[in-house]
Design a protein around this motif. Structure first.
Motif, PDB file in Angstrom:
ATOM      1  N   UNK A 163       0.834  -1.195   0.000  1.00 43.70           N
ATOM      2  CA  UNK A 163       0.000   0.000   0.000  1.00 43.70           C
ATOM      3  C   UNK A 163       0.873   1.250   0.000  1.00 43.70           C
ATOM      4  N   UNK A 164       0.804   1.997  -1.094  1.00 46.60           N
ATOM      5  CA  UNK A 164       1.525   3.261  -1.163  1.00 46.60           C
ATOM      6  C   UNK A 164       0.697   4.425  -0.661  1.00 46.60           C
ATOM      7  N   UNK A 165      -0.576   4.170  -0.362  1.00 49.56           N
ATOM      8  CA  UNK A 165      -1.446   5.212   0.164  1.00 49.56           C
ATOM      9  C   UNK A 165      -1.819   6.249  -0.882  1.00 49.56           C
ATOM     10  N   UNK A 166      -2.314   7.365  -0.391  1.00 44.42           N
ATOM     11  CA  UNK A 166      -2.697   8.468  -1.270  1.00 44.42           C
ATOM     12  C   UNK A 166      -1.491   9.379  -1.461  1.00 44.42           C
ATOM     13  N   UNK A 167      -1.120   9.611  -2.706  1.00 38.74           N
ATOM     14  CA  UNK A 167       0.033  10.467  -2.987  1.00 38.74           C
ATOM     15  C   UNK A 167      -0.298  11.924  -2.679  1.00 38.74           C
ATOM     16  N   UNK A 168       0.660  12.617  -2.079  1.00 39.08           N
ATOM     17  CA  UNK A 168       0.492  14.041  -1.802  1.00 39.08           C
ATOM     18  C   UNK A 168       0.665  14.828  -3.101  1.00 39.08           C
ATOM     19  N   UNK A 169       0.219  16.067  -3.083  1.00 38.28           N
ATOM     20  CA  UNK A 169       0.400  16.929  -4.257  1.00 38.28           C
ATOM     21  C   UNK A 169       1.897  17.100  -4.562  1.00 38.28           C
ATOM     22  N   UNK A 170       2.725  17.201  -3.516  1.00 36.97           N
ATOM     23  CA  UNK A 170       4.180  17.323  -3.718  1.00 36.97           C
ATOM     24  C   UNK A 170       4.736  16.103  -4.436  1.00 36.97           C
ATOM     25  N   UNK A 171       4.300  14.910  -4.029  1.00 36.26           N
ATOM     26  CA  UNK A 171       4.770  13.693  -4.702  1.00 36.26           C
ATOM     27  C   UNK A 171       4.300  13.661  -6.155  1.00 36.26           C
ATOM     28  N   UNK A 172       3.035  14.013  -6.374  1.00 37.02           N
ATOM     29  CA  UNK A 172       2.513  14.012  -7.746  1.00 37.02           C
ATOM     30  C   UNK A 172       3.299  14.955  -8.646  1.00 37.02           C
ATOM     31  N   UNK A 173       3.604  16.144  -8.133  1.00 40.01           N
ATOM     32  CA  UNK A 173       4.345  17.130  -8.931  1.00 40.01           C
ATOM     33  C   UNK A 173       5.794  16.706  -9.159  1.00 40.01           C
ATOM     34  N   UNK A 174       6.324  15.840  -8.291  1.00 42.27           N
ATOM     35  CA  UNK A 174       7.721  15.411  -8.393  1.00 42.27           C
ATOM     36  C   UNK A 174       7.905  14.165  -9.268  1.00 42.27           C
ATOM     37  N   UNK A 175       6.815  13.551  -9.716  1.00 47.75           N
ATOM     38  CA  UNK A 175       6.952  12.328 -10.529  1.00 47.75           C
ATOM     39  C   UNK A 175       7.737  12.635 -11.791  1.00 47.75           C
ATOM     40  N   UNK A 176       8.793  11.851 -11.990  1.00 47.87           N
ATOM     41  CA  UNK A 176       9.616  11.920 -13.196  1.00 47.87           C
ATOM     42  C   UNK A 176       9.726  10.499 -13.723  1.00 47.87           C
ATOM     43  N   UNK A 177       9.047  10.206 -14.818  1.00 50.93           N
ATOM     44  CA  UNK A 177       9.023   8.849 -15.348  1.00 50.93           C
ATOM     45  C   UNK A 177      10.381   8.432 -15.886  1.00 50.93           C
ATOM     46  N   UNK A 178      10.722   7.151 -15.648  1.00 50.85           N
ATOM     47  CA  UNK A 178      11.950   6.571 -16.182  1.00 50.85           C
ATOM     48  C   UNK A 178      11.799   6.532 -17.713  1.00 50.85           C
ATOM     49  N   UNK A 179      12.533   7.374 -18.443  1.00 55.78           N
ATOM     50  CA  UNK A 179      12.247   7.561 -19.871  1.00 55.78           C
ATOM     51  C   UNK A 179      12.441   6.312 -20.727  1.00 55.78           C
ATOM     52  N   UNK A 180      13.382   5.444 -20.377  1.00 52.68           N
ATOM     53  CA  UNK A 180      13.615   4.267 -21.218  1.00 52.68           C
ATOM     54  C   UNK A 180      12.598   3.153 -20.985  1.00 52.68           C
ATOM     55  N   UNK A 181      11.737   3.309 -19.961  1.00 52.88           N
ATOM     56  CA  UNK A 181      10.758   2.259 -19.659  1.00 52.88           C
ATOM     57  C   UNK A 181       9.309   2.710 -19.699  1.00 52.88           C
ATOM     58  N   UNK A 182       9.027   3.978 -19.330  1.00 53.09           N
ATOM     59  CA  UNK A 182       7.639   4.398 -19.168  1.00 53.09           C
ATOM     60  C   UNK A 182       7.278   5.585 -20.047  1.00 53.09           C
TER      61      UNK A 182
END
Length: 161
Positions: free
Chosen positions: A93-112
């Protein structure tokens, strides 16, 4: 029984671990891999000497670039695969992501390619049946407050979907 014969009968499953993250509406975060034709959840294989929980945390950091708290176990799924052998899959369970976490998401470019929060109906539409069953059972276990044991993404004894 000779030691080698005993060893030969022991299971040597691959292990994988992932995390379910949610938004305020209870939708699940899914990622779109560049190397598959269906959506996944953040996660991957457990490395030698690594716990399933630490594998989930590592994979989330590698794939999404964030380190939110990953909490309790939601589901363990025994999933044999003819091509790859037996697998044991852990969902945390990762729970509910905070707005800070959502804004910080940087996808791994070679995979996602992308990520999205999806409703239970969309989970079934975006991924393969056994993964959809696993995700939905884990989300239900989260709501029930107790982890669930699965085989092929289903509670033992339940009818195939």
């Amino acid at each position: 029984m000779a030691p080698n014969a005993h060893e030969a009968k022991m299971a040597h499953p691959r292990m994988a671990a992932g995390a379910l993250f949610f938004d305020a509406a209870g939708r699940v975060l899914m990622v779109e891999p560049s190397y598959k034709d269906y959506w996944e959840i953040p996660g991957g294989y457990v490395e030698t000497g690594e716990s399933p929980l630490h594998a989930a945390i590592r994979e989330v950091q590698e794939e999404l670039g964030i380190t939110p708290p990953v909490g309790r176990l939601l589901a363990v799924d025994w999933a044999p695969n003819e091509a790859e052998g037996d697998k044991v899959l852990y969902l945390f369970d990762g729970g509910q992501l905070t707005q800070d976490h959502l804004e910080a998401i940087t996808l791994q470019p070679e995979e996602l390619k992308s990520f999205a929060f999806v409703s239970p109906e969309q989970v079934t539409e975006r991924t393969i049946p056994r993964l959809a069953r696993r995700i939905l059972a884990a989300a239900e276990a989260r709501n029930e407050g107790a982890p669930v044991y699965l085989e092929h993404g289903q509670r033992p004894g339940s009818k195939a979907a």
